[in-house]
Structures are given as C-alpha cells and as structure tokens.
Design a protein around this motif. Structure first.
Motif, PDB file in Angstrom:
ATOM      1  N   ARG A 100       0.824  -1.215   0.000  1.00  0.00           N
ATOM      2  CA  ARG A 100       0.000   0.000   0.000  1.00  0.00           C
ATOM      3  C   ARG A 100       0.851   1.255   0.000  1.00  0.00           C
ATOM      4  O   ARG A 100       0.478   2.277  -0.551  1.00  0.00           O
ATOM      5  N   PHE A 111      -6.142   4.714 -15.830  1.00  0.00           N
ATOM      6  CA  PHE A 111      -6.972   3.808 -16.619  1.00  0.00           C
ATOM      7  C   PHE A 111      -7.470   4.436 -17.904  1.00  0.00           C
ATOM      8  O   PHE A 111      -7.402   5.653 -18.098  1.00  0.00           O
ATOM      9  N   THR A 116     -14.965   6.779 -15.404  1.00  0.00           N
ATOM     10  CA  THR A 116     -15.416   5.707 -14.510  1.00  0.00           C
ATOM     11  C   THR A 116     -14.362   5.420 -13.440  1.00  0.00           C
ATOM     12  O   THR A 116     -14.642   4.754 -12.465  1.00  0.00           O
ATOM     13  N   ALA A 117     -13.154   5.927 -13.656  1.00  0.00           N
ATOM     14  CA  ALA A 117     -12.095   5.682 -12.673  1.00  0.00           C
ATOM     15  C   ALA A 117     -12.092   6.732 -11.569  1.00  0.00           C
ATOM     16  O   ALA A 117     -11.417   6.593 -10.568  1.00  0.00           O
ATOM     17  N   LEU A 118     -12.864   7.806 -11.787  1.00  0.00           N
ATOM     18  CA  LEU A 118     -12.972   8.835 -10.753  1.00  0.00           C
ATOM     19  C   LEU A 118     -14.279   8.608  -9.992  1.00  0.00           C
ATOM     20  O   LEU A 118     -15.275   8.170 -10.569  1.00  0.00           O
ATOM     21  N   ASN A 119     -14.251   8.914  -8.713  1.00  0.00           N
ATOM     22  CA  ASN A 119     -15.435   8.703  -7.890  1.00  0.00           C
ATOM     23  C   ASN A 119     -16.493   9.778  -8.197  1.00  0.00           C
ATOM     24  O   ASN A 119     -16.226  10.962  -8.039  1.00  0.00           O
ATOM     25  N   VAL A 121     -19.083  10.931  -6.705  1.00  0.00           N
ATOM     26  CA  VAL A 121     -19.688  11.801  -5.691  1.00  0.00           C
ATOM     27  C   VAL A 121     -18.725  12.802  -5.050  1.00  0.00           C
ATOM     28  O   VAL A 121     -19.138  13.577  -4.198  1.00  0.00           O
ATOM     29  N   LEU A 134      -3.236  10.656   2.011  1.00  0.00           N
ATOM     30  CA  LEU A 134      -3.106   9.240   2.332  1.00  0.00           C
ATOM     31  C   LEU A 134      -1.640   8.840   2.496  1.00  0.00           C
ATOM     32  O   LEU A 134      -1.299   7.956   3.265  1.00  0.00           O
TER      33      LEU A 134
ATOM     34  N   GLN B 161     -14.782   0.662 -11.687  1.00  0.00           N
ATOM     35  CA  GLN B 161     -13.384   1.005 -11.816  1.00  0.00           C
ATOM     36  C   GLN B 161     -12.912   2.006 -10.748  1.00  0.00           C
ATOM     37  O   GLN B 161     -11.768   1.949 -10.335  1.00  0.00           O
ATOM     38  N   PHE B 162     -13.790   2.883 -10.310  1.00  0.00           N
ATOM     39  CA  PHE B 162     -13.286   3.856  -9.329  1.00  0.00           C
ATOM     40  C   PHE B 162     -12.916   3.181  -8.014  1.00  0.00           C
ATOM     41  O   PHE B 162     -12.048   3.666  -7.290  1.00  0.00           O
ATOM     42  N   GLU B 164     -11.510   0.174  -7.895  1.00  0.00           N
ATOM     43  CA  GLU B 164     -10.188  -0.383  -8.160  1.00  0.00           C
ATOM     44  C   GLU B 164      -9.143   0.740  -8.176  1.00  0.00           C
ATOM     45  O   GLU B 164      -8.053   0.599  -7.628  1.00  0.00           O
ATOM     46  N   ALA B 165      -9.538   1.860  -8.800  1.00  0.00           N
ATOM     47  CA  ALA B 165      -8.623   3.007  -8.853  1.00  0.00           C
ATOM     48  C   ALA B 165      -8.287   3.482  -7.439  1.00  0.00           C
ATOM     49  O   ALA B 165      -7.163   3.868  -7.155  1.00  0.00           O
ATOM     50  N   ARG B 167      -8.156   1.645  -4.773  1.00  0.00           N
ATOM     51  CA  ARG B 167      -7.190   0.709  -4.185  1.00  0.00           C
ATOM     52  C   ARG B 167      -5.796   0.979  -4.736  1.00  0.00           C
ATOM     53  O   ARG B 167      -4.805   0.848  -4.032  1.00  0.00           O
ATOM     54  N   ARG B 171      -5.130   2.827  -0.835  1.00  0.00           N
ATOM     55  CA  ARG B 171      -6.099   2.753   0.252  1.00  0.00           C
ATOM     56  C   ARG B 171      -6.298   1.302   0.673  1.00  0.00           C
ATOM     57  O   ARG B 171      -6.281   0.404  -0.158  1.00  0.00           O
ATOM     58  N   ARG B 172      -6.538   1.093   1.979  1.00  0.00           N
ATOM     59  CA  ARG B 172      -6.853  -0.280   2.396  1.00  0.00           C
ATOM     60  C   ARG B 172      -8.302  -0.568   2.013  1.00  0.00           C
ATOM     61  O   ARG B 172      -9.095   0.357   1.855  1.00  0.00           O
ATOM     62  N   ARG B 179     -14.914   5.113   2.308  1.00  0.00           N
ATOM     63  CA  ARG B 179     -14.645   6.423   1.725  1.00  0.00           C
ATOM     64  C   ARG B 179     -15.214   6.534   0.309  1.00  0.00           C
ATOM     65  O   ARG B 179     -15.641   7.594  -0.110  1.00  0.00           O
ATOM     66  N   HIS B 180     -15.181   5.429  -0.436  1.00  0.00           N
ATOM     67  CA  HIS B 180     -15.577   5.528  -1.836  1.00  0.00           C
ATOM     68  C   HIS B 180     -16.911   4.859  -2.165  1.00  0.00           C
ATOM     69  O   HIS B 180     -17.706   5.405  -2.909  1.00  0.00           O
ATOM     70  N   PRO B 183     -20.424   6.275   0.219  1.00  0.00           N
ATOM     71  CA  PRO B 183     -21.027   7.536  -0.231  1.00  0.00           C
ATOM     72  C   PRO B 183     -21.750   7.406  -1.570  1.00  0.00           C
ATOM     73  O   PRO B 183     -22.693   8.132  -1.840  1.00  0.00           O
ATOM     74  N   ASN B 184     -21.309   6.449  -2.397  1.00  0.00           N
ATOM     75  CA  ASN B 184     -21.954   6.248  -3.681  1.00  0.00           C
ATOM     76  C   ASN B 184     -23.239   5.434  -3.587  1.00  0.00           C
ATOM     77  O   ASN B 184     -23.942   5.269  -4.574  1.00  0.00           O
TER      78      ASN B 184
END
Lengths: 280, 270
Positions: A100, A111, A116-119, A121, A134, B161-162, B164-165, B167, B171-172, B179-180, B183-184
């Motif tokens: 990690r 990616f 789709t790789a960004l969150n 919300v 982090l 994918q987000f 996986e992104a 991780r 992030r653990r 966190r991800h 909220p979604n």
C-alpha cells in the motif's frame, strides 16, 4: 519464454533499470477448479526515465501484468514462478502494508476511461488531495494547494475551477488529465498508463500524448505505456515490449521494433497498424 | 442533485414545520400539556382553545403540540439508528461476502418472517414501556431492508473502476468501502429511510394507541387518540382528531418525500 533473451539480459544488467520482471508465470483458477495459464514466463525491464510500451492484442496479458506490478490481482490468480523487482525490491514478496505504501506514491496507474475511474460523488479537488493526505503528513490546505499545482502541471486551463468540479462535469480529455494529476500528485517513480488515450478524440489524444512525453522529457518520469496502437508507440515510446498469448514475443528499442521487427507476430501487428509504411 | 417536484417541496415543508413545532414545543406551549382545568371540560375548538379541551379541561392544542417532539423525535431516532446500523452492516457483508454474509442473510430472513407490528407489540410487552425500548424495537424491524439494500448497492459497485482506482492509490480495502463505495450508495438508502420513516411514525402511533410504548402519563399522539375514543361517540371529535392529524401529516409527508427521492433516483439511473 521470452523470445528475445539477449536484449532482456542486456537491459537487466544495466544500473538504470527501474522495474524488472523475470520469468513471471501464473493463471486463474475457475470456480470449478480448472486452471488457465494467462502469463507464461513474462520477462522484460523498464529503464529509468524512458517510456516503455507494452503492446499486444486484447487478452495478451498486458493488463494482468500491469496489475501484478501493483499486487492487485483477483484472489483467483495464482502465481507459478517469477519475480517483479522494483528498485531492487521484489514486489511479489511485500506484505499488504508495504504494498500500500508503494501504490499511489511510488507506482501509479491511469486507466482508459477516466470518468469511470474517478469517484462520481466527490470533486476532483477532494479526490486529488485525498491521495496526498493518504501518503504524506500534510494539512488539508497544503494538500489542496498541491492539488492545484498538479492540475496545473497536467495543463488544466483553470485548476481552481476544476478543483470544485465533479467528474461528470468534465470532458473526456479533461477527466483523463485529472486522473493523470491524481496519479502524479505524490511524484511516483513509475507511471503505468493502461490505454490512456483509447476512446478520446484524435486531437485530444495527441494533447494527452504530448503531455505524457513532456512529463518524461522534463521531469524524467518513467512510464510503462500499455496500448494496442502501434501508431502511438512510434510517436512516443523509447522501448517496446510485444506480448501475445501471455508471452513476451519481442523486446527492443522503438526504432528497432518498428523498422526491423524480428518476430512474425510483431511484423503482423505492424502490418495491421496504420504505420504500415514505416515497416517497409 | 435533489428532485425538483412540487410533492418533494411540499413534503419537505410539512416536515420542516413539524420539526419547528417539535423544537418549539419542548420549550413553550400555550398551557402546560399536563395541566388540568385550563378551561371548561369538553369545550369544542374556540380561539382560547383552538383544538378544544378534553374531559378534564386540558388544552388539546398544547397537548398535540407537546406530543410533536415525542413523535417526531422517536421517528428520527428510529430511522437514524436503522440507517446507521443497516448501512454499516450491509456494506460490510456486501463487500467481504463469505460466511458473515450467509449468516446475516439467514438471520434477517428469520426476522422478516414475523409480522412487524405483532413483533413490536410482543417485544415491548415483554421488555416494558419506555422511549428507549420503543426506539430499539421499531428500529430492528425495518433493519433487514436497510441491510439488504446497502448490501446490494455495494455488491453492484465494488467492481466498478473507481473502486479499483481507489485501491491503486494505496487505500486499504476498508477505506475503499467507507470512503468511496458507501457515499456512492447513499441515494437509495436515504430514499428508503424516508419511506420507512412514514411507517415508523404510524407504528409509534399505533403502539401508543394500544397503550404500549412510552410511559403512561406522557403525552403522545397515539395515546391521545386512544384517550379521546369514548368522547367521539358523544360528538367530541376534536379530542382524537387533532393528534390523529399529527400522525397523518408526519407519516404522509415522509412517504411523499421518500416517493419523490425514489423517483429521482430511478430517473437518474435510467
């Protein structure tokens, strides 16, 4: 087995090697217990401050190899042999905690589809500052300042505005830049790009490629560029690794591979690409 | 982000008004809610007593207002508790799967096999009256819905994918989850919570009506409706009517709000 041992060996002995994958084999076990080989003695190395292309058709094991570097394979994957040395440390021998620490700060990945790789919300600003918080002991404010800087580095026109935007508000090219910014925020030593320009308009694609090349030239960013587009390879990369069916077919410098490919599959790939003229 | 329908705003307005009334009633009512002989007994609504008085001359308006903070408070506490516990539980089993997931699902099925109101009445009868018991019991009954919903949300999103992104940024897994992913997944959960609040308000009223629930002597809409029952036959409709109206508005507003939120969520997905 690698079809090109002399070159691989030559690169491996060099002190400039950042990443070296040797004799890496493995596969997936299905629910019924059937084992399928997907990687077979994969071996190649990535020299410092170069852009190395990992080329091959769909299913050739490019992405599995990349995810192996980050230790992020599904539990059904089983390794048979091999090592992945990053700065002399075998990444396959690290525990979760150590991995990690490497992910996101020393090795980062971008990616294909940034949106789709960004969150969805969180704002871009929040997501980028999250990554630096982090890995580094920085205050919220410092992290946000760093995020603005890194957005500026990937040439987003109005970084402060972008900080407040959500992924769905960005165009494909902007989202890809934001994803790149997120990868760059901790100044990684290796950047893995998984088809970063596929699905973008040709002009946007050229902008992103130019940015990647500039990052390499100006900041010495070592990049592993996964793609199936030999046209892109010819324009941007220093070295090329060709994969097919989970095996490395050929490795060499970009010029050598494009102008005088030795492997039949490489010749086929080049013939199929729009840079056919180059090979003749 | 929020729905823009008229229903949504009307429902929200009613809930806000009830909320304000609840806060106000904790500090001020025209007459003390438990005071006797504030006026003539069985007086029909007048300016002095807008909701009338009951058999002992207590002011129904003050009592109805005072009950607002009890009923609204219990409803919010119950839904908050169920939402919190259900989301955490459902998210964890949805993310990690395995035996905890299997055991949880069987456990929830057992819980769901009892008729809801009957279960609530039996448990409160066994545990005894009290606001704390009511909150706990009424929160446990809809818990399976929350757990299943959040479990399904996480299961459908954990391979996005987000996640996986996230991780890949180091992030653990538990961090990726809370966190991800969580909220979604909140949108349908909040919509469900609102519809559930409607059921909770009605159930708390029902428990009060049959004399289960909060301590005797305290003011609550359901028990007020029960208290006015005898008078309805002789024309004293106002004793039961106004607290009943309170239950109606609270329950209906949450239901309509939940409907509007669900519609917004569905149209966003399609």
């Amino acid at each position: 087995m690698s079809s090109d041992p002399p070159l691989a060996a030559e690169q491996a002995t060099s002190t400039d090697v950042l990443l070296e994958i040797a004799d890496y084999s493995g596969g997936f076990t299905s629910q019924t217990g059937v084992f399928t080989h997907v990687l077979n003695g994969v071996a190649f190395s990535v020299a410092r401050s170069t852009i190395t292309a990992l080329v091959g058709e769909t299913g050739s094991g490019k992405t599995v190899t990349a995810l192996s570097i980050l230790g992020l394979l599904p539990r059904t994957f089983r390794r048979i042999s091999g090592s992945i040395l990053f700065e002399g440390r075998d990444l396959l021998k690290l525990d979760d905690e150590e991995l990690r620490a490497v992910r996101g700060s020393q090795i980062c990945m971008v990616f294909q589809d940034a949106r789709t790789a960004l969150n969805p919300v969180f704002t871009i600003g929040t997501q980028i500052s999250d990554v630096s918080r982090l890995h580094q002991r920085v205050s919220k404010k410092q992290a946000r300042n760093t995020a603005v800087e890194v957005l500026d580095r990937v040439r987003i026109p109005d970084p402060r505005r972008c900080m407040r935007q959500y992924p769905h508000e960005l165009s494909g090219g902007m989202a890809q830049r934001a994803q790149l910014a997120m990868a760059l925020v901790c100044r990684p030593r290796l950047l893995i790009l998984d088809e970063p320009t596929t699905g973008l308009d040709v002009t946007i694609q050229a902008d992103i490629l130019e940015l990647i090349v500039d990052l390499n030239r100006n900041e010495g960013m070592t990049t592993l560029f996964i793609t199936h587009d030999l046209g892109i390879v010819a324009e941007t990369c220093d070295a090329v690794v060709v994969m097919q069916y989970g095996e490395v077919r050929e490795t060499g410098t970009c010029e050598q591979i494009i102008t005088s490919p030795r492997n039949a599959y490489t010749q086929m790939l080049i013939a199929a690409s729009r840079f056919q003229g180059v090979s003749e | 982000m929020l729905p823009r329908s008229l229903t949504f705003f009307l429902a929200l307005a009613v809930i806000c008004m009830l909320g304000i009334a609840a806060i106000l009633s904790a500090f001020w009512t025209p007459h003390p809610p438990t005071a006797l002989e504030t006026g003539p007994p069985f007086a029909s609504p007048t300016w002095a007593h807008p909701f009338g008085t009951d058999a002992v001359g207590a002011d129904i308006f003050s009592r109805t207002l005072s009950a607002t903070h009890v009923d609204v408070g219990i409803t919010i506490a119950v839904v908050g508790l169920a939402l919190l516990v259900g989301t955490i539980w459902g998210s964890i089993i949805g993310f990690y799967g395995g035996w905890a997931d299997a055991v949880s699902l069987r456990l929830l099925q057992v819980l769901q096999s009892f008729p809801a109101l009957l279960l609530a009445m039996l448990v409160i009868f066994a545990l005894g009256n009290g606001i704390r018991n009511v909150i706990l019991v009424v929160a446990v009954i809809p818990l399976p819905d929350y757990v299943r919903l959040s479990r399904a949300e996480i299961r459908s999103k954990k391979t996005w994918q987000f996640a996986e992104a996230a991780r890949l940024t180091g992030r653990r897994p538990i961090g990726v989850l809370f966190r991800h992913l969580v909220p979604n997944s909140m949108r349908p959960l909040v919509a469900n919570a609102s519809i559930n609040a409607s059921w909770v308000a009605a159930t708390v009223g029902a428990l009060g009506f049959v004399g289960l629930g909060i301590e005797p002597g305290s003011v609550e809409w359901g028990s007020m409706v029960a208290g006015g029952q005898a008078a309805v036959g002789s024309g004293g409709w106002w004793i039961s009517f106004f607290p009943g109206l309170g239950i109606f508005f609270l329950s209906a507003a949450f239901h309509l709000l939940g409907d509007a939120l669900t519609d917004a969520d569905i149209s966003r997905r399609s």
